[in-house]
Design an enzyme around this catalytic site. Structure first.
Site, mmCIF file in Angstrom:
data_model
loop_
_atom_site.group_PDB
_atom_site.id
_atom_site.type_symbol
_atom_site.label_atom_id
_atom_site.label_comp_id
_atom_site.label_asym_id
_atom_site.label_seq_id
_atom_site.Cartn_x
_atom_site.Cartn_y
_atom_site.Cartn_z
ATOM 1 N N CYS A 44 0.752 -1.139 0.128
ATOM 2 C CA CYS A 44 0.084 -0.302 -0.221
ATOM 3 C C CYS A 44 0.922 1.467 0.172
ATOM 4 O O CYS A 44 1.756 1.352 0.338
ATOM 5 C CB CYS A 44 -0.418 0.120 0.941
ATOM 6 S SG CYS A 44 -1.860 1.737 1.395
ATOM 7 N N CYS A 74 -7.781 0.753 7.640
ATOM 8 C CA CYS A 74 -5.842 2.182 7.354
ATOM 9 C C CYS A 74 -5.703 2.128 9.427
ATOM 10 O O CYS A 74 -6.766 2.714 9.768
ATOM 11 C CB CYS A 74 -6.182 2.427 6.779
ATOM 12 S SG CYS A 74 -5.134 3.851 6.903
ATOM 13 N N GLN A 90 -4.174 20.694 8.627
ATOM 14 C CA GLN A 90 -2.433 19.644 8.607
ATOM 15 C C GLN A 90 -3.545 17.738 8.931
ATOM 16 O O GLN A 90 -3.941 18.497 9.590
ATOM 17 C CB GLN A 90 -2.205 20.179 10.036
ATOM 18 C CG GLN A 90 -1.335 21.256 9.698
ATOM 19 C CD GLN A 90 0.091 20.995 9.022
ATOM 20 O OE1 GLN A 90 0.504 20.249 7.986
ATOM 21 N NE2 GLN A 90 0.882 21.990 8.087
ATOM 22 N N TYR A 101 2.371 32.055 1.682
ATOM 23 C CA TYR A 101 1.598 31.479 1.119
ATOM 24 C C TYR A 101 0.643 30.951 3.256
ATOM 25 O O TYR A 101 0.783 29.557 3.293
ATOM 26 C CB TYR A 101 2.504 29.658 1.178
ATOM 27 C CG TYR A 101 3.540 30.371 0.031
ATOM 28 C CD1 TYR A 101 3.477 30.113 -1.386
ATOM 29 C CD2 TYR A 101 5.081 31.131 0.847
ATOM 30 C CE1 TYR A 101 4.165 29.920 -1.856
ATOM 31 C CE2 TYR A 101 5.665 30.406 -0.222
ATOM 32 C CZ TYR A 101 5.299 30.862 -1.422
ATOM 33 O OH TYR A 101 6.405 30.939 -2.364
ATOM 34 N N GLU A 152 -1.804 34.524 -0.193
ATOM 35 C CA GLU A 152 -1.753 33.210 -0.611
ATOM 36 C C GLU A 152 -2.502 33.429 -1.800
ATOM 37 O O GLU A 152 -3.783 33.976 -2.168
ATOM 38 C CB GLU A 152 -3.344 32.629 0.465
ATOM 39 C CG GLU A 152 -3.937 30.942 0.298
ATOM 40 C CD GLU A 152 -3.306 30.348 0.176
ATOM 41 O OE1 GLU A 152 -3.183 29.787 -1.388
ATOM 42 O OE2 GLU A 152 -2.031 30.382 0.692
ATOM 43 N N ASP A 169 6.059 29.256 4.400
ATOM 44 C CA ASP A 169 5.434 28.087 4.478
ATOM 45 C C ASP A 169 4.769 27.595 2.961
ATOM 46 O O ASP A 169 3.894 27.588 2.756
ATOM 47 C CB ASP A 169 4.378 27.902 5.550
ATOM 48 C CG ASP A 169 3.579 26.488 5.766
ATOM 49 O OD1 ASP A 169 4.232 25.682 5.658
ATOM 50 O OD2 ASP A 169 3.335 26.722 6.567
ATOM 51 N N CYS A 172 7.886 21.626 3.786
ATOM 52 C CA CYS A 172 7.598 19.562 4.182
ATOM 53 C C CYS A 172 8.504 19.405 3.474
ATOM 54 O O CYS A 172 8.264 18.074 3.371
ATOM 55 C CB CYS A 172 6.397 19.582 3.581
ATOM 56 S SG CYS A 172 5.667 20.433 2.230
#
Length: 464
Positions: free
Chosen positions: A79, A173, A297, A326, A347, A392, A419
């Site tokens: 998976c 899951c 998030q 952002y 944004e 961000d 990230c």
């Protein structure tokens, strides 16, 4: 030794590369092997050969690494949801810290930058507040099911890694709370008994497309979003009623409708079926509305740690002007607002700006304002010199024109939330002539994956 496609080689895994694959060297030639970790000795079959490297899959695990554990999920290795379940969690944290440090060293050409130990996730299973399950008219079988009489005409679940059309019929899951798995089972039972067909990922025909489940950690409530290819309220209301009757924790059922062929669980329009139209969740004492398609998030508890780190690195005194690039739905802006004089969020996504303004009203925040538009354009209109810049960006990092604008503004402090260690390092390479990177704090938001959030504290050279 010359490495060739389809060749089976015995080798030792000496490292884990960014991207999550184990690294072996065959006479100095790099071979990346999925589902391996440092210390494994494996027999691996070469599946792809390039000029500078090869990719391989494990044929046999000859000697297991001391960092291997037995994954609790039966889909582990097949998976795409989480591929690191077989690695001991403390070692996952160290691998993620190293990936951030190595990106800074090799891409930003900055060795020795303090990269702190990764802050762990409070939960390593059941931590996701949002899950998307795909429907398919063809089920991808697990190896033990091959040759059996298993029904292959229906699947509701997660994808095999790197594919759009291979869907496992995922019974549970472990990344979502247990109530989500009971909802998944109830929806699967209803869809299978329905007269309406599931969507074909190759034919692009059918009705049932996705099931999205969203969970509010603060209130232990759920939103269920059923995504279909067309509108049919008559077919959906019995399912909505069954969900509301069977799961008292569900406070909202909606139907997103999309005829687009892309495999994205976002509707072109939405119908409210039962309960409330939105969820609310809480971060840092602030309430946030979450609709089916809102950005939030996916690890609420992890987001709390992430934003606490942002606040600590921001070190505001109550009067500063803060520019938040952002800004999304305004979560960081709102969390910083009470320590700042003014926060201006920039944004691109119109719905996110609308959510940000609504979230400010919900929380009684009156010193935030939001500017809609492409940041490389709107940043040029900012005349004031901010005391702090919060950045961000998405995984691709900052546009090169945004980097130029950041250098033009030249704030004394930057807090960069990333990230993607590679694009964090790339952007820091452009900023490092003007800014010193004082420290970086990785925060694990995604246990059992190679993904890592990190927060970097940058100070302008010559600033006090």
């Amino acid at each position: 030794m010359t490495v060739k496609k389809k060749q089976i080689i015995e080798c030792d895994v000496i490292d884990v590369a960014f991207g999550g694959k184990g690294l072996a060297k065959i006479d100095g030639f790099a071979v990346f092997i999925d589902q391996t970790v440092t210390g494994d000795r494996v027999a691996a079959r070469i599946i792809r050969k390039k000029r500078n490297y090869a990719e391989a899959v494990v044929q046999e695990l000859l000697t297991p690494s001391p960092w291997r554990v037995d994954p609790p999920c039966p889909y582990s290795g097949y998976c795409g949801g989480c591929k690191w379940q077989f690695i001991d969690y403390p070692h996952q944290l160290e691998l993620k810290r190293r990936h951030v440090a190595e990106s800074l060293e090799h891409i930003a050409l900055m060795g020795g930058t303090p990269v702190h130990p990764t802050l762990p996730s409070e939960l390593v299973f059941g931590y996701r507040n949002k899950m998307e399950f795909s429907c398919s008219d063809r089920r991808w079988l697990m190896p033990q099911e091959m040759g059996s009489d298993a029904d292959i005409g229906f699947a509701l679940g997660l994808h095999v890694p790197g594919t759009f059309h291979k869907v496992l019929d995922t019974r549970a899951c472990l990344l979502q709370p247990e109530a989500g798995n009971r909802m998944l089972d109830a929806v699967r039972t209803f869809m299978r008994a329905s007269d309406l067909p599931v969507y074909g990922l190759r034919s692009h025909e059918g009705f049932w497309r996705f099931l999205m489940l969203r969970h509010s950690v603060a209130h232990d409530q759920w939103l269920v979003n059923i995504v279909t290819a067309s509108e049919d309220r008559e077919a959906l209301m019995p399912l909505a009623d069954r969900i509301m009757d069977g799961f008292p924790e569900v406070v909202s059922v909606v139907n997103n409708i999309t005829a687009r062929r892309s495999g994205v669980a976002v509707g072109e329009r939405e119908i409210h079926l039962a309960g409330k139209p939105v969820l609310t969740d809480r971060i840092g004492g602030f309430e946030f509305e979450i609709s089916a398609n809102s950005f939030f998030q996916t690890n609420t508890r992890g987001a709390q740690k992430l934003y606490e780190t942002v606040g600590r690195y921001a070190a505001l005194d109550g009067y500063e002007q803060v520019l938040d690039l952002y800004c999304g739905t305004g979560t960081i802006a709102i969390c910083l607002a009470k320590q700042a004089g003014e926060v201006i969020g920039l944004e691109l996504v119109e719905s996110a700006v609308g959510d940000a303004r609504k979230n400010c009203r919900m929380n009684g925040i009156d010193n935030c304002r939001f500017v809609l538009g492409d940041i490389k354009d709107t940043l040029e209109t900012i005349d004031a010199a901010p005391d702090l810049l919060v950045i961000d960006p998405p995984r691709a990092g900052m546009h090169k024109d945004v980097v130029k604008q950041v250098l033009r503004l030249g704030p004394a402090k930057i807090v960069y939330v990333s990230c993607n260690p590679a694009t964090l390092a790339r952007d820091i390479l452009e900023l490092k002539e003007v800014y010193d990177v004082k420290e970086v704090q990785p925060v694990d938001m995604f246990p059992h994956t190679f993904h890592i959030e990190s927060v970097a504290r940058l100070i302008k050279k010559g600033s006090a």
